[in-house]
Design an enzyme around this catalytic site. Sequence first.
Site, PDB file in Angstrom:
ATOM      1  N   ASN A  89       0.822  -1.203   0.000  1.00 39.53           N
ATOM      2  CA  ASN A  89       0.000   0.000   0.000  1.00 39.53           C
ATOM      3  C   ASN A  89       0.857   1.255   0.000  1.00 39.53           C
ATOM      4  O   ASN A  89       1.927   1.293   0.616  1.00 39.53           O
ATOM      5  CB  ASN A  89      -0.916   0.004   1.229  1.00 39.53           C
ATOM      6  N   VAL A  90       0.361   2.291  -0.644  1.00 40.68           N
ATOM      7  CA  VAL A  90       1.105   3.551  -0.705  1.00 40.68           C
ATOM      8  C   VAL A  90       0.550   4.575   0.283  1.00 40.68           C
ATOM      9  O   VAL A  90       1.009   5.710   0.323  1.00 40.68           O
ATOM     10  CB  VAL A  90       1.126   4.125  -2.143  1.00 40.68           C
ATOM     11  N   HIS A 106       6.071  -0.609  -2.627  1.00 43.77           N
ATOM     12  CA  HIS A 106       5.528   0.099  -3.795  1.00 43.77           C
ATOM     13  C   HIS A 106       5.574   1.610  -3.625  1.00 43.77           C
ATOM     14  O   HIS A 106       4.889   2.338  -4.338  1.00 43.77           O
ATOM     15  CB  HIS A 106       4.097  -0.361  -4.077  1.00 43.77           C
ATOM     16  N   GLY A 172      -4.935  -9.245   3.259  1.00 43.14           N
ATOM     17  CA  GLY A 172      -5.631  -8.381   2.314  1.00 43.14           C
ATOM     18  C   GLY A 172      -4.973  -8.245   0.959  1.00 43.14           C
ATOM     19  O   GLY A 172      -5.045  -7.179   0.346  1.00 43.14           O
ATOM     20  N   THR A 173      -4.362  -9.310   0.472  1.00 38.56           N
ATOM     21  CA  THR A 173      -3.734  -9.251  -0.850  1.00 38.56           C
ATOM     22  C   THR A 173      -4.453 -10.187  -1.821  1.00 38.56           C
ATOM     23  O   THR A 173      -5.047 -11.188  -1.425  1.00 38.56           O
ATOM     24  CB  THR A 173      -2.239  -9.643  -0.792  1.00 38.56           C
ATOM     25  N   GLU A 200     -11.597 -13.006   1.426  1.00 35.96           N
ATOM     26  CA  GLU A 200     -11.939 -14.243   0.713  1.00 35.96           C
ATOM     27  C   GLU A 200     -10.647 -14.857   0.212  1.00 35.96           C
ATOM     28  O   GLU A 200      -9.606 -14.206   0.204  1.00 35.96           O
ATOM     29  CB  GLU A 200     -12.889 -13.945  -0.441  1.00 35.96           C
TER      30      GLU A 200
END
Length: 230
Positions: A89-90, A106, A172-173, A200
């Site tokens: 995340n940025v 990133h 969360g990826t 999921e």
Amino acid sequence: MTNIVILTGAGISAESGLGTFRDEGGLWAQHRIEDVATPEGFARNPQLVHDFYNARRAQAAKAKPNAAHVALAKLEQNLDGEVLIVTQNVDSLHEKAGSKNVLHMHGALNKACCAACDLRWDAPMVMSPSDPCAGCDTPATRPEVVWFGEMPFHMEEIGLALSKADVFVSIGTSGEVYPAANFVAEADHFGAHTIELNLEPSAGASRFSECRFGPASSIVPKWVEEELNR
């Protein structure tokens, strides 16, 4: 002493109001990735790219950490061992929550760099193509964000951390973006217990030793409490 390496993706920040690539109606849905997240897109239309990241920067500045970010900061502060967060995340929500050992593979929206001389500095809230570099005076400033086709930051440091990890957790990826999607295989190779915490199953869910599914703000604090009570 336990070494834990945690990879976080867009899913951990979604409950803080920051959209993922796939959110309908979000910032990403309004633009083609090729236009706003590639070096070629920046070369074609730098104003469009700056406008896009100015909007994302303003959005991230207003966002607040959620229970998942707060739990990971608590883990770092209280674990008998080392915690490293590697984030795709940025935003800076991990730091806002209190985490200190964070690698932004990133890049970050609150940083700027010069495409001509590679100088880096804190980004203003609004950037434009005409902004001169503070070092070389060239109007080649850009967000310090890794675009598609560019090499992520800190790869050597991340590789070393994965080789020493006792536990690797992916939160969360999507499991679709490399090289991060292969971190689970690297950690597993060196003997780490691997866990996926996700809304999921990701594309690589079958590669993990353990998977738990649900909102990050629910499942991450629960996992953290388990780790701290071992």
